[in-house]
Design an enzyme around this catalytic site. Structure first.
Site, mmCIF file in Angstrom:
data_model
loop_
_atom_site.group_PDB
_atom_site.id
_atom_site.type_symbol
_atom_site.label_atom_id
_atom_site.label_comp_id
_atom_site.label_asym_id
_atom_site.label_seq_id
_atom_site.Cartn_x
_atom_site.Cartn_y
_atom_site.Cartn_z
ATOM 1 N N GLU A 181 34.879 58.378 84.159
ATOM 2 C CA GLU A 181 35.539 59.783 83.862
ATOM 3 C C GLU A 181 35.335 60.393 82.464
ATOM 4 O O GLU A 181 35.532 59.656 81.701
ATOM 5 C CB GLU A 181 37.088 59.635 84.402
ATOM 6 C CG GLU A 181 37.627 61.080 84.535
ATOM 7 C CD GLU A 181 39.162 60.999 84.856
ATOM 8 O OE1 GLU A 181 39.851 62.044 85.218
ATOM 9 O OE2 GLU A 181 39.789 60.110 84.418
ATOM 10 N N GLY A 313 42.957 54.371 77.039
ATOM 11 C CA GLY A 313 43.995 53.349 77.172
ATOM 12 C C GLY A 313 43.823 52.651 78.495
ATOM 13 O O GLY A 313 44.031 51.386 78.714
ATOM 14 N N ALA A 314 43.598 53.274 79.701
ATOM 15 C CA ALA A 314 43.185 52.818 80.835
ATOM 16 C C ALA A 314 42.444 53.736 81.759
ATOM 17 O O ALA A 314 42.537 54.862 81.496
ATOM 18 C CB ALA A 314 44.600 52.546 81.559
ATOM 19 N N MET A 315 41.945 53.315 82.962
ATOM 20 C CA MET A 315 41.049 54.453 83.872
ATOM 21 C C MET A 315 41.470 53.871 85.216
ATOM 22 O O MET A 315 41.383 52.604 85.576
ATOM 23 C CB MET A 315 39.949 54.188 83.578
ATOM 24 C CG MET A 315 38.842 55.040 84.418
ATOM 25 S SD MET A 315 39.395 56.739 84.201
ATOM 26 C CE MET A 315 38.735 57.360 85.721
ATOM 27 N N GLU A 316 41.707 54.932 85.940
ATOM 28 C CA GLU A 316 42.219 54.468 87.423
ATOM 29 C C GLU A 316 41.308 54.513 88.701
ATOM 30 O O GLU A 316 41.548 54.809 89.723
ATOM 31 C CB GLU A 316 43.099 55.909 87.854
ATOM 32 C CG GLU A 316 42.359 56.940 88.016
ATOM 33 C CD GLU A 316 42.349 58.036 86.788
ATOM 34 O OE1 GLU A 316 42.488 57.531 85.709
ATOM 35 O OE2 GLU A 316 42.159 59.271 86.978
ATOM 36 N N HIS A 349 51.291 54.814 85.526
ATOM 37 C CA HIS A 349 50.343 55.997 85.427
ATOM 38 C C HIS A 349 49.090 55.759 86.255
ATOM 39 O O HIS A 349 48.834 56.552 86.884
ATOM 40 C CB HIS A 349 50.167 56.288 83.818
ATOM 41 C CG HIS A 349 49.057 57.426 83.470
ATOM 42 N ND1 HIS A 349 49.409 58.582 83.151
ATOM 43 C CD2 HIS A 349 47.694 57.461 83.755
ATOM 44 C CE1 HIS A 349 48.700 59.441 83.013
ATOM 45 N NE2 HIS A 349 47.305 58.931 83.335
ATOM 46 N N GLU A 350 48.321 54.441 85.896
ATOM 47 C CA GLU A 350 47.172 54.640 86.671
ATOM 48 C C GLU A 350 47.472 54.285 88.083
ATOM 49 O O GLU A 350 46.542 54.753 89.084
ATOM 50 C CB GLU A 350 46.258 53.319 86.067
ATOM 51 C CG GLU A 350 46.157 53.269 84.899
ATOM 52 C CD GLU A 350 45.543 54.696 84.351
ATOM 53 O OE1 GLU A 350 44.937 55.280 85.037
ATOM 54 O OE2 GLU A 350 45.827 55.277 83.123
ATOM 55 N N HIS A 353 47.713 57.487 89.601
ATOM 56 C CA HIS A 353 46.646 58.297 90.150
ATOM 57 C C HIS A 353 45.960 57.999 91.470
ATOM 58 O O HIS A 353 45.302 58.472 92.033
ATOM 59 C CB HIS A 353 45.527 57.912 88.987
ATOM 60 C CG HIS A 353 45.749 58.612 87.687
ATOM 61 N ND1 HIS A 353 45.551 60.156 88.021
ATOM 62 C CD2 HIS A 353 45.601 58.353 86.394
ATOM 63 C CE1 HIS A 353 45.566 60.666 86.616
ATOM 64 N NE2 HIS A 353 45.778 59.525 85.806
ATOM 65 N N GLU A 372 46.332 64.486 85.681
ATOM 66 C CA GLU A 372 47.008 63.735 84.565
ATOM 67 C C GLU A 372 48.567 64.216 84.127
ATOM 68 O O GLU A 372 49.299 63.541 83.793
ATOM 69 C CB GLU A 372 46.312 64.188 83.272
ATOM 70 C CG GLU A 372 44.938 63.659 83.115
ATOM 71 C CD GLU A 372 44.894 62.125 83.557
ATOM 72 O OE1 GLU A 372 45.677 61.429 83.479
ATOM 73 O OE2 GLU A 372 43.560 61.592 83.694
HETATM 74 N N1 BES Z 1 42.376 59.179 83.604
HETATM 75 C C1 BES Z 1 42.485 58.713 82.505
HETATM 76 C C2 BES Z 1 41.233 58.116 81.723
HETATM 77 C C3 BES Z 1 40.922 59.341 80.852
HETATM 78 C C4 BES Z 1 41.152 59.544 79.845
HETATM 79 C C5 BES Z 1 39.479 59.499 81.362
HETATM 80 C C6 BES Z 1 40.351 60.659 79.102
HETATM 81 C C7 BES Z 1 38.707 60.406 80.655
HETATM 82 C C8 BES Z 1 39.156 61.019 79.513
HETATM 83 C C9 BES Z 1 43.794 57.682 82.515
HETATM 84 O O1 BES Z 1 44.598 58.051 84.004
HETATM 85 C C10 BES Z 1 44.674 57.972 81.327
HETATM 86 O O2 BES Z 1 45.208 58.824 81.350
HETATM 87 N N2 BES Z 1 44.511 57.016 80.470
HETATM 88 C C11 BES Z 1 45.407 57.213 79.263
HETATM 89 C C12 BES Z 1 46.499 56.222 79.309
HETATM 90 C C13 BES Z 1 47.695 56.542 80.183
HETATM 91 C C14 BES Z 1 48.851 55.693 79.910
HETATM 92 C C15 BES Z 1 48.226 58.048 79.691
HETATM 93 C C16 BES Z 1 44.666 57.044 77.907
HETATM 94 O O3 BES Z 1 43.616 56.538 78.271
HETATM 95 O O4 BES Z 1 45.271 56.907 77.042
HETATM 96 ZN ZN ZN Z 2 45.864 59.389 83.530
#
Ligand code: BES
Ligand code: ZN
Length: 932
Positions: A181, A313-316, A349-350, A353, A372
């Site tokens: 993503e 931080g993480a990816m769903e 969060h994930e 999603h 988001e």
């Molecule tokens: N979908 C995002 C990951 C993402 C972030 C993909 C930026 C592409 C660009 C994931 O769900 C997300 O929001 N991750 C957060 C952590 C979360 C607890 C808010 C992150 O990566 O900071």
């Molecule tokens: Zn997210």
């Protein structure tokens, strides 16, 4: 002019490479019955738009991957079933950095359309590839495109990339993992890499016997042919950015939810002990969501994997969520209260999603907030329900405050904003999409009531399952003008069509318009006069009438306990509150996304109320007032004196949230004057804060005891006290640090205060060296993060330079952005950090990609510390020197706005701070005499 290259033009006889004519084809893909002469290089790229043509749609991908973890490369094949809607000779899809070695086209019966391998053209600027079929592909027919390709397992954090980890015996091991993503699936395999091209995926992975392969779906068959081949079940219909696969040698723990979903948590073998908390939380949260959404999680399994090198931080990814280690692994021995909250929130969060984003996806990236914003908001709803003791709803205000911080700068943008290029798309993942999105949803939930909100979003999820949605679809679902049938059978709440219209126009003012409104209220007899305008911290809007919101106002007064409501849809308005009312507090518990200014004696009344009887207001309202007052101060709308008077009651405050809010502002002021080296004010402010908060500081224990909010307060308070040079704090920290050293760094310090203890210890050479040693060998990333912060707090600039030089070896590249920000926050390090960014800018962009979280963190982290016109000029000059990149970024404007805001703040408030400190010296003297 854009130059297009035919990177591979192949014939069955052999491989020839030719260039296509360097002209840009402006119009798409007219089918040619005549076959153009092949091998002459006369083909030019047939498509000139960033988005793919809509008339070829992928239905099903059969993807086979064969990574080699020793050679750090992989090969693959993909067969894509296509639905062609218009006659054409071309298939245009995405690919980036892939060597496509063979392309063939088959008809529905898997017969080859041509006995030749097809020409493949690339347009690297648009990350697109076009395959030419000499035979026309007919509208209404299905075809199969077959491609063979290969690439390196990349060094960065995108596509199919490699990660490494070290075992305690010193061995380094490789793994391969994906992050797609928003636009990096095209780096791993050729695909239609846009969210609305949903398709089914059948994935197979070849691997050695020593490894495990994971993907979105469970394995259905394993072939053993010396080499193993895992075949995964065919996926549900989904967007390319959610595809994921991993080859590693991790260990896992598993459990099954009440509805039969198998949940597993994977980590590097030696970190396996730290997976248990995540497993429990994931099962609980998944069960919660299935109930709340009343839609079953559609896959048979859900894996959560801690990847040692991970940028976000993480990816769903559907069924295979990837995390940074610090976002998933939990070691009760070294994790603080906030670490526990963080891990829980990230998992929540994930998992949210899996419905908001995976099941229903925004049509295009301009509405990424539909993913988001919802996921952020659902974190609060789900964790509040599953882990009430964490009291996360208390901290929703922080999310809203962060949103307001950004939205009250000129450089903000509407929640829904155009985004076309990969850089613009990445930059959409910002606090506006996440935090403002969540706060606007929170406001809407309050307006509609929990029950109507919940049934509305469930309706939205059901209607758009396995497909895509726009904002309007959400408003339509929430304000359901139920069809008679639906209305009758469900018995759900239904709105009249008039209300339906109103909800859309109301929500458009929040999602299509930039900014946060400021409502000024003036008492006039029994009335409250209202005025709305955009709230800006740097400059006043040139055309204030342009902004108009539909604001669901709420207020409370001293004459009743009920909450009053009023929908404000005009620039000025008035409400009847009653003659007898003493005080009015508008925006109850800060459920609305707007600020409030009280004209006339409004603020004085509230200041008096807090002084006399602060518990007449809820702790949320108190927090909100503090935030409001200081925001108005930054904007020059309220004197700093008034805001400081308002927090004059804080000594009697026993709730963590307002206490930390008030203290946070004082700390911010302290840090600004400390950095600017204004010794008199710095010294006075330090003495004042320590004197004022003496009792509450003294009440803190150096332990991990208490509720999560007590633990958070302790962490923040002791860290500030030691930073301010409070002697008792420093002494205690030094004692603990010595114990830790004496134990040969094996003692587990209380996690809530460990960072503070390390930071004090890091000021001595031997302490710093021991910490670095521990950092190098520790296997816990959560623990290492605390040590890194201590290393970066050193007052010795040589050590700070040394820290920055450790990236790549001792310090993982994924942590470089936080490291730079930590060094920049250190008054001795800010110029060093900024010079580092300028010097290594292009390396940083190569490592992280232009619009990424990390690059933005680096820019904001280093420039937010500046508060002089010289620094502003320096930053501007640098941005001009990298104009080509800077002009693609919004964050450069945010950085400049931030500095301007700091400059203005000092101009407006330094005098007041000075004068107040002189007056306070008298207060303190009286206090000393009284205390004896
Ligand atoms: N979908 C995002 C990951 C993402 C972030 C993909 C930026 C592409 C660009 C994931 O769900 C997300 O929001 N991750 C957060 C952590 C979360 C607890 C808010 C992150 O990566 O900071
Ligand atoms: Zn997210």
């Amino acid at each position: 002019m854009v130059r297009f290259l035919v990177l591979a033009l192949l014939s069955l006889a052999g491989v020839t490479q030719t260039s296509a004519s360097p002209t840009q084809a402006s119009e798409p893909l007219n089918p040619t019955e005549e076959q153009p002469p092949l091998g002459t290089g006369s083909l030019s790229f047939p498509w000139s738009h960033l988005r793919l043509p809509g008339y070829i749609v992928p239905l099903h991908y059969h993807l086979l991957l064969h990574p080699n973890l020793t050679m750090l490369s992989y090969s693959g094949t993909v067969r894509i079933e296509l639905q062609v809607q218009n006659n054409t000779n071309w298939v245009v899809l995405h690919s980036k950095g892939l060597r496509i070695t063979t392309a063939t086209m088959l008809d529905q019966n898997l017969a080859h359309l041509s006995d030749k391998v097809l020409p493949v053209l690339h347009n690297p600027t648009h990350e697109q590839t076009a395959i030419f079929s000499p035979r026309v592909l007919s509208g209404g027919q299905k075809y199969f495109l077959f491609l063979e390709f290969g690439a390196e397992l990349g060094e960065g954090f995108y596509g199919f990339y490699r990660s490494t980890y070290r075992t305690s015996s010193g061995e380094t091991r490789n793994l391969a993992s994906t992050h797609f993503e928003p636009t990096s699936a095209r780096m791993a395999f050729p695909c239609f890499d846009e969210p609305s091209f949903k398709a089914n995926y059948s994935i197979s992975i070849r691997r050695s016997r020593a490894h495990t392969a994971l993907s979105n779906m469970p394995i259905v068959m394993v072939l053993d042919d010396g080499l193993m081949e895992d075949r995964f079940a065919v996926s549900v219909r989904m967007s390319s950015y959610l595809v994921a696969f991993i080859v590693c040698d991790f260990k896992s723990v598993s459990a099954t939810t009440a509805s039969g979903v198998k949940v597993s948590v994977y980590a590097a073998p030696e970190k396996w002990q730290h997976t248990h908390y995540a497993l429990k939380a994931a099962v609980k949260l998944l069960e919660f969501y299935e109930k709340y959404f009343n839609i079953k999680y559609p896959l048979p399994k859900q894996d959560l994997v801690a990847i040692p090198d991970f940028q976000a931080g993480a990816m769903e990814n559907w069924g295979l969520i990837t995390f940074r280690e610090t976002s998933l692994l939990f070691d009760p021995a070294t994790s603080s209260g906030s670490d526990r909250v963080w891990v829980t929130m990230v998992i929540a969060h994930e998992l949210a999603h899996q419905w908001f984003g995976n099941l229903v996806t925004m049509q295009w990236w301009n509405d990424i907030w539909l993913n988001e914003g919802f996921a952020r908001y659902m974190e609060y709803i789900s964790v509040n329900a599953t882990y009430p003791k964490l009291r996360v709803e208390d901290y929703l205000v922080d999310t809203c405050f962060a949103a307001i911080g950004r939205d009250s700068l000129n450089s903000s943008h509407p929640i829904s904003s155009a985004a076309e290029s990969p850089t613009q798309i990445e930059e959409m993942f910002d606090t506006v999409s996440y935090d403002k999105g969540a706060c606007v949803l929170h406001m809407l939930r309050h307006y509609l009531t929990d029950q109507v909100f919940q049934s509305g979003i469930v309706r939205y999820l059901r209607r758009y399952s396995y497909s895509n949605a726009h904002n309007q679809d959400l408003w339509d679902s929430l304000a359901n003008t139920c069809s008679k049938e639906e209305e009758f059978s469900s018995g759900e709440h239904c709105y009249s069509s008039r209300q339906h219209l109103d909800l859309t126009s109301m929500m458009n003012t929040w999602t299509l318009q930039t900014g946060v409104p400021l409502v000024t209220v003036t008492r006039q007899g029994s009335h409250l006069l209202l005025k709305q305008e955009r709230f800006l911290r740097t400059a006043h809007p040139s055309d204030p009438t342009w902004f108009l919101w539909h604001i669901p106002l709420t207020y409370r007064t001293d004459t009743s306990t009920s909450i009053h409501r009023h929908l404000m849809t005009t620039l000025t308005d008035s409400m009847e509150v009653g003659e007898e009312v003493g005080w009015v507090k508008v925006n109850v518990d800060m459920a609305g996304y707007y600020l409030v200014h009280y004209d006339g004696s409004g603020w004085d009344d509230l200041i008096q109320l807090l002084k006399d009887n602060h518990t007449a207001l809820t702790f949320m309202d108190r927090t909100h007032l503090i935030h409001n007052a200081f925001q108005l101060t930054t904007a020059g709308r309220l004197s700093l004196d008034k805001a400081l008077d308002l927090i004059g009651y804080l000594r009697s405050e026993s709730h963590t949230v307002p206490l930390l809010e008030g203290l946070g502002y004082l700390e911010a002021f302290y840090r600004i004057v400390e950095r600017r080296d204004i010794p008199d004010v710095t010294q006075n402010l330090r003495t004042y804060i320590l004197w004022y908060f003496r009792d509450v500081i003294d009440r803190q224990t150096w332990s991990d005891k208490g509720s999560v909010s007590e633990r958070r307060l302790r962490s923040e308070l002791l860290s500030l006290a030691c930073h301010l040079g409070d002697l008792p704090c420093l002494k205690q920290a030094q004692r603990s640090f010595t114990h830790w050293l004496d134990s040969n760094s094996t003692l587990n310090l209380p996690a809530d205060v460990a960072e503070t203890v390390y930071s004090v210890g890091a000021q001595e050479d031997t302490g710093w060296a021991s910490l670095l040693q521990t950092y190098t060998h520790s296997l816990s990333e959560t623990h290492k993060r605390k040590i890194l912060s201590a290393l970066a707090s050193s007052r010795d600039t040589n050590k700070l330079t040394r820290c920055l030089g450790l990236e790549g070896e001792v310090i993982r590249t994924q942590d470089l952005d936080s490291l730079i920000a930590m060094v920049a926050r250190n008054p001795r390090g800010r110029h060093l950090a900024w010079s580092y960014v300028q010097k290594y800018w292009s390396t940083l962009v190569d490592k992280f990609q232009l619009g990424s979280f990390s690059i933005r963190n680096i820019i904001i982290g280093t420039t937010a510390q500046f508060s002089s016109t010289e620094e502003l000029t320096e930053v501007r000059v640098f941005f001009e020197s990298i104009h080509e990149q800077a002009s693609q970024l919004r964050v450069t404007e945010v950085a400049m706005d931030n500095i301007q805001k700091n400059i203005l703040w000092l101009q407006r408030n330094l005098g007041t701070l000075r004068k107040r400190e002189r007056d306070r010296e008298g207060d303190r003297e009286r206090d000393r005499q009284r205390r004896g």
